[in-house]
Design a protein around this motif. Structure first.
Motif, PDB file in Angstrom:
ATOM      1  N   LEU A 487       0.855  -1.190   0.000  1.00 41.37           N
ATOM      2  CA  LEU A 487       0.000   0.000   0.000  1.00 41.37           C
ATOM      3  C   LEU A 487       0.884   1.230   0.000  1.00 41.37           C
ATOM      4  O   LEU A 487       1.711   1.419   0.890  1.00 41.37           O
ATOM      5  N   LYS A 488       0.709   2.052  -1.009  1.00 42.85           N
ATOM      6  CA  LYS A 488       1.458   3.305  -1.069  1.00 42.85           C
ATOM      7  C   LYS A 488       0.897   4.253  -0.012  1.00 42.85           C
ATOM      8  O   LYS A 488      -0.316   4.377   0.146  1.00 42.85           O
ATOM      9  N   LEU A 489       1.774   4.916   0.716  1.00 38.75           N
ATOM     10  CA  LEU A 489       1.354   5.822   1.792  1.00 38.75           C
ATOM     11  C   LEU A 489       1.942   7.205   1.540  1.00 38.75           C
ATOM     12  O   LEU A 489       2.896   7.341   0.777  1.00 38.75           O
ATOM     13  N   PRO A 490       1.386   8.218   2.190  1.00 38.13           N
ATOM     14  CA  PRO A 490       1.794   9.580   1.818  1.00 38.13           C
ATOM     15  C   PRO A 490       3.109  10.072   2.443  1.00 38.13           C
ATOM     16  O   PRO A 490       3.413  11.256   2.315  1.00 38.13           O
ATOM     17  N   ALA A 491       3.893   9.193   3.060  1.00 38.04           N
ATOM     18  CA  ALA A 491       5.212   9.592   3.598  1.00 38.04           C
ATOM     19  C   ALA A 491       5.123  10.809   4.510  1.00 38.04           C
ATOM     20  O   ALA A 491       5.908  11.745   4.419  1.00 38.04           O
ATOM     21  N   LYS A 492       4.118  10.777   5.391  1.00 39.26           N
ATOM     22  CA  LYS A 492       3.937  11.823   6.397  1.00 39.26           C
ATOM     23  C   LYS A 492       3.737  11.151   7.747  1.00 39.26           C
ATOM     24  O   LYS A 492       3.260  10.021   7.807  1.00 39.26           O
ATOM     25  N   PRO A 493       4.030  11.845   8.832  1.00 34.59           N
ATOM     26  CA  PRO A 493       3.685  11.276  10.137  1.00 34.59           C
ATOM     27  C   PRO A 493       2.163  11.264  10.368  1.00 34.59           C
ATOM     28  O   PRO A 493       1.421  11.926   9.641  1.00 34.59           O
ATOM     29  N   TYR A 494       1.756  10.508  11.368  1.00 31.31           N
ATOM     30  CA  TYR A 494       0.367  10.502  11.869  1.00 31.31           C
ATOM     31  C   TYR A 494      -0.616   9.888  10.874  1.00 31.31           C
ATOM     32  O   TYR A 494      -1.773  10.299  10.782  1.00 31.31           O
ATOM     33  N   ILE A 495      -0.144   8.878  10.141  1.00 32.86           N
ATOM     34  CA  ILE A 495      -0.998   8.183   9.184  1.00 32.86           C
ATOM     35  C   ILE A 495      -1.492   6.886   9.831  1.00 32.86           C
ATOM     36  O   ILE A 495      -0.768   6.229  10.580  1.00 32.86           O
ATOM     37  N   ALA A 496      -2.730   6.521   9.535  1.00 30.91           N
ATOM     38  CA  ALA A 496      -3.272   5.235   9.952  1.00 30.91           C
ATOM     39  C   ALA A 496      -3.908   4.567   8.739  1.00 30.91           C
ATOM     40  O   ALA A 496      -4.226   5.229   7.749  1.00 30.91           O
ATOM     41  N   VAL A 497      -4.049   3.254   8.830  1.00 34.23           N
ATOM     42  CA  VAL A 497      -4.744   2.521   7.769  1.00 34.23           C
ATOM     43  C   VAL A 497      -5.882   1.750   8.424  1.00 34.23           C
ATOM     44  O   VAL A 497      -5.692   1.087   9.446  1.00 34.23           O
ATOM     45  N   LEU A 498      -7.049   1.885   7.829  1.00 34.92           N
ATOM     46  CA  LEU A 498      -8.240   1.195   8.323  1.00 34.92           C
ATOM     47  C   LEU A 498      -8.639   0.144   7.297  1.00 34.92           C
ATOM     48  O   LEU A 498      -8.805   0.466   6.114  1.00 34.92           O
ATOM     49  N   LEU A 499      -8.767  -1.099   7.761  1.00 32.91           N
ATOM     50  CA  LEU A 499      -9.153  -2.199   6.864  1.00 32.91           C
ATOM     51  C   LEU A 499     -10.421  -2.823   7.412  1.00 32.91           C
ATOM     52  O   LEU A 499     -10.441  -3.281   8.569  1.00 32.91           O
ATOM     53  N   ARG A 500     -11.446  -2.827   6.609  1.00 30.81           N
ATOM     54  CA  ARG A 500     -12.711  -3.424   7.054  1.00 30.81           C
ATOM     55  C   ARG A 500     -13.137  -4.495   6.073  1.00 30.81           C
ATOM     56  O   ARG A 500     -13.197  -4.264   4.867  1.00 30.81           O
ATOM     57  N   LYS A 501     -13.458  -5.655   6.626  1.00 32.83           N
ATOM     58  CA  LYS A 501     -13.821  -6.794   5.769  1.00 32.83           C
ATOM     59  C   LYS A 501     -15.123  -6.483   5.046  1.00 32.83           C
ATOM     60  O   LYS A 501     -16.073  -5.970   5.646  1.00 32.83           O
ATOM     61  N   GLU A 502     -15.121  -6.783   3.783  1.00 32.37           N
ATOM     62  CA  GLU A 502     -16.311  -6.543   2.937  1.00 32.37           C
ATOM     63  C   GLU A 502     -17.429  -7.504   3.336  1.00 32.37           C
ATOM     64  O   GLU A 502     -17.165  -8.683   3.603  1.00 32.37           O
TER      65      GLU A 502
END
Lengths: 502, 502
Positions: A487-502
């Motif tokens: 997963l490409k991320l924005p290279a900034k601090p304070y990032i989270a990723v949320l994954l929710r099952k379909e």
């Protein structure tokens, strides 16, 4: 705002029955108690003496049922009895919060995810300030507030409170802050208080504040003792402490939103031993018919939260650099919910506990949340008026509350079973998944790290993926993904990723 | 650049005497050694076999004196002897760095405050890259660089090195990173190396790099072993390791700027026991006539730095959140200088060790410095060319080096006796004062705290006060102050206060 009478009885709402009885010198001599019985519950509660020969019994029906009650006591010429019907709960009322594994749930099973703030002396400020505080709370994200029963003597807190908790008179206001240790002779400072005579006007203010918090859906994390004292309220004899605590339980326990915080910084009151604290905790446990949450907050050494009377850990950070990141250790050590009630405040004053950036405070909240723990906000801006939210309430000036609302909204997307199966997802990142390990909801937080990408290994499930910027409060849809992917991320601090099952 | 001959002998500069002798199959069979005698010193050093019947002896005169030498060994038909005069040192040359209490000083007493960087495989890159790296180092603030003798097999490091350290041939380059544990049969991967036959062309490159670093005033923190291997250099028999280490000492110890780092992440090479490491360390200690600095770097468990052969602590952070803040604990535990050689890098790659902001990396340096410890930089930006400073060298892209130059310049204002009497000045702030406790130089750092003011209690001394913005690299004169006073601060993170006695 007044407490409902029995004619307005309702599930999860406190009611009060007032009546006259014998005039007594000390409220602590009252032996009035009552039994409330319905189809589903029977509760014995203490009443309390409210001065001028007036007594009150308070009760919160846990069921929408017919109730009978009988009030007895030597101070009464005859028992008082009656009955009423409690109407069903209305929206926003869920009863009493209790520990639920590492988390909290209300009486009706709805999960409570505490998002606390701190305004130690807000209830004791002049009327206009109290109103300003409530206006602020209406639009703030907080659902718990820590505040003290007793007034506070500390830097920025040198003015007299609106009134005193006990009948008597206080030494004059001091212009400079002086730290009075517990063994100070407070009478010699000029204080004349009768610690056995609670001042009804003072406690009515607390009644009002707790009720208004209840209306706003905010838990009242009520601090019974604290060391910042110039009047002697921190240094009463142990029997008087016990009597006061019983009075507080009689007076406040019918309010569904009360939490009992035995102390702010118990260890700064060496005049009370651990045995004293345990006695206080066990007294509350045995007197409080509702089983409100109970804990005790430290300055340096944590209390032994394994004590049976302790329902959850209430923690002031034990390290200046690593705070909520210790949540996993504390969960493992005590096997109780972990609430970081003091992790330094957003502000800019001259104190090490009051000069965090909003970024750092919000980061600490996310580190707590993604470890299945909770944290508490406070604000210490050196505004010209010397009104600091942390103690006086007033107006919020910081940048963290909006971000904490964003965190609250993200957590609210979790399944009803709650958040909490903490999983270390990788290097320098934390994640919570579902409680039952099914991983239908995964929230990963990267903190101060600035990643351009991260690898995921999700197995066969299909997940809708969002990239959260927890500082800028944005949610970016990153598609539906499964299996192994980068997963490409924005290279900034304070990032989270949320994954929710379909 | 070539090493000087005896005709150009100079104090603190290495010289080399080359001569022919018996051709031998393994350089490790050489028993050539030499004695150098002057009025003030007598040193015995090993020579080394450099292939094709050629031998070399290297020596660094510590005094500007007349020297006599005699070289002996079974491989020589007859002893070689002679004499030379070493000229006095020139500016910028101070000899060998050694531990000095919690700090470092060169042979001539000048303090060394290590400000390191990391480019593990820079010396083994193609020529143009090496030149680019040296151009970068010329304008960078670093005075120490960590790099490996052996080539590196790791993510971003899959290309073959410019040559191999031993005679033989390597398995083909792999397209994907595979972690080969220490017990891998490296021969079965297709490697054919004679570990007893160092490749002179390979070691000449290292000679050149160390010499050029010396010219730039940069210490070469030479890593002798590491686990990131696909050729078997991490898994030679212990006797071969010892022979290789003796060869390295014979070859490199005349370079004044060498530090011996026994390992990068010793604990990821389970094929070597602690006894093996101690044997390697003690071998170096006994063979190295100059007493260069010796340490060993961990992945997870710190080495036992109390071992007598260890001169200083070389630490990879043991906690993801609290890194250089642990300096005081480590100083107390080992009573040796503390160098945090790996505290994560400024960058944005997908790795937890390589995605720090410059702000956070610089903060960690200041936390180290104001605790009387040292730290090491690295950079991991995912630039399109896949050239990352952390390993390949090349060009610096980050924002930290300029700030580290600012830190270096501030520390250079300290008295010559060095920095290091760590004093906890208050809550969430650190300070160093003079070594001798006289407090003529006080440097206080506030880290992520954002104070609008702090109180100072300086006694009767008059101090010139400066407010440093360590991020924006400014020094603001705050006048001359003494006694008790409140200093207004800019309510921003990364502020320091410098107080120097008038």
């Amino acid at each position: 705002m007044r407490i409902a009478g029995i004619d307005a009885a309702r599930q999860y709402v406190p009611l009060e029955i007032r009546f006259r009885g014998q005039e007594i010198g000390s409220a602590y001599e009252s032996d009035v108690s009552a039994v409330f019985v319905s189809k589903s519950e029977e509760k014995r509660v203490s009443g309390f003496y409210d001065g001028n020969g007036e007594y009150a019994v308070r009760f919160m029906p846990s069921y929408p049922e017919e109730y009978k009650y009988e009030i007895t006591g030597k101070s009464l010429s005859a028992p008082v009895s009656g009955s009423f019907a409690a109407k069903p709960k209305v929206e926003g009322f869920h009863g009493v919060a209790r520990a639920n594994g590492f988390h909290f749930a209300y009486s009706d099973g709805v999960p409570l995810r505490p998002l606390g703030t701190t305004a130690y002396a807000f209830a004791l400020q002049p009327r206009e300030r109290v109103e300003e505080t409530f206006r602020s709370l209406e639009s703030a994200p907080f659902n718990k507030i820590r505040f003290c029963v007793f007034p506070k003597h500390y830097i920025h807190n040198l003015k007299a409170p609106f009134a005193y908790p006990f009948v008597g008179s206080a030494a004059p206001e001091s212009a400079d802050f002086v730290w009075y240790g517990g063994e100070t002779n407070f009478a010699s400072l000029g204080n004349r208080f009768d610690f056995s005579a609670p001042n009804p006007a003072y406690f009515e203010r607390l009644d009002e504040c707790i009720l208004r918090l209840m209306e706003l859906g905010i838990e009242a994390d009520l601090i019974l003792f604290h060391p910042y004292d110039r009047w002697g309220f921190s240094n009463m004899p142990h029997e008087t402490d016990i009597a006061y605590v019983k009075y507080a339980v009689a007076r406040f326990s019918a309010f569904p939103n009360v939490w009992w915080s035995l102390a702010n910084e118990y260890d700064l009151m060496p005049q009370k031993s651990v045995a004293d604290w345990d006695d206080i905790g066990e007294t509350i446990e045995s007197c409080d018919a509702y089983g409100h949450l109970r804990s005790i907050h430290n300055c340096i050494p944590l209390y032994d939260f394994s004590r049976p009377w302790v329902t959850h850990c209430s923690i002031q950070r034990v390290d200046l650099y690593k705070t909520t990141e210790l949540a996993d250790e504390f969960r493992e050590r005590w096997n109780k919910p972990v609430v970081f009630d003091e992790i330094a405040y957003e502000g800019d004053i001259d104190q090490g506990w009051g000069a965090l950036t909003a970024e750092e405070l919000v980061r600490r909240f996310w580190e707590a949340a993604t470890r299945g723990a909770y944290a508490t906000h406070g604000e210490t801006f050196d505004v010209p008026s010397d009104v600091l939210w942390w103690s006086h309430g007033g107006t919020l000036h910081g940048e963290s509350p909006a971000r904490l609302a964003f965190l609250r909204d993200v957590l609210a997307l979790a399944p009803a079973c709650g958040l909490g199966a903490y999983v270390k997802k990788g290097w320098a990142e934390t994640a919570v998944s579902d409680e039952d390990g099914s991983e239908s909801f995964i929230l990963v937080y990267y903190g101060f790290n600035r990643y351009s990408a991260r690898d995921f290994h999700l197995g066969s499930g299909r997940y809708s993926v969002e990239i959260l910027d927890t500082w800028n409060m944005t949610r970016e849809n990153a598609g539906v993904r499964s299996g192994d992917f980068r997963l490409k991320l924005p290279a900034k601090p304070y990032i989270a990723v949320l994954l929710r099952k379909e």
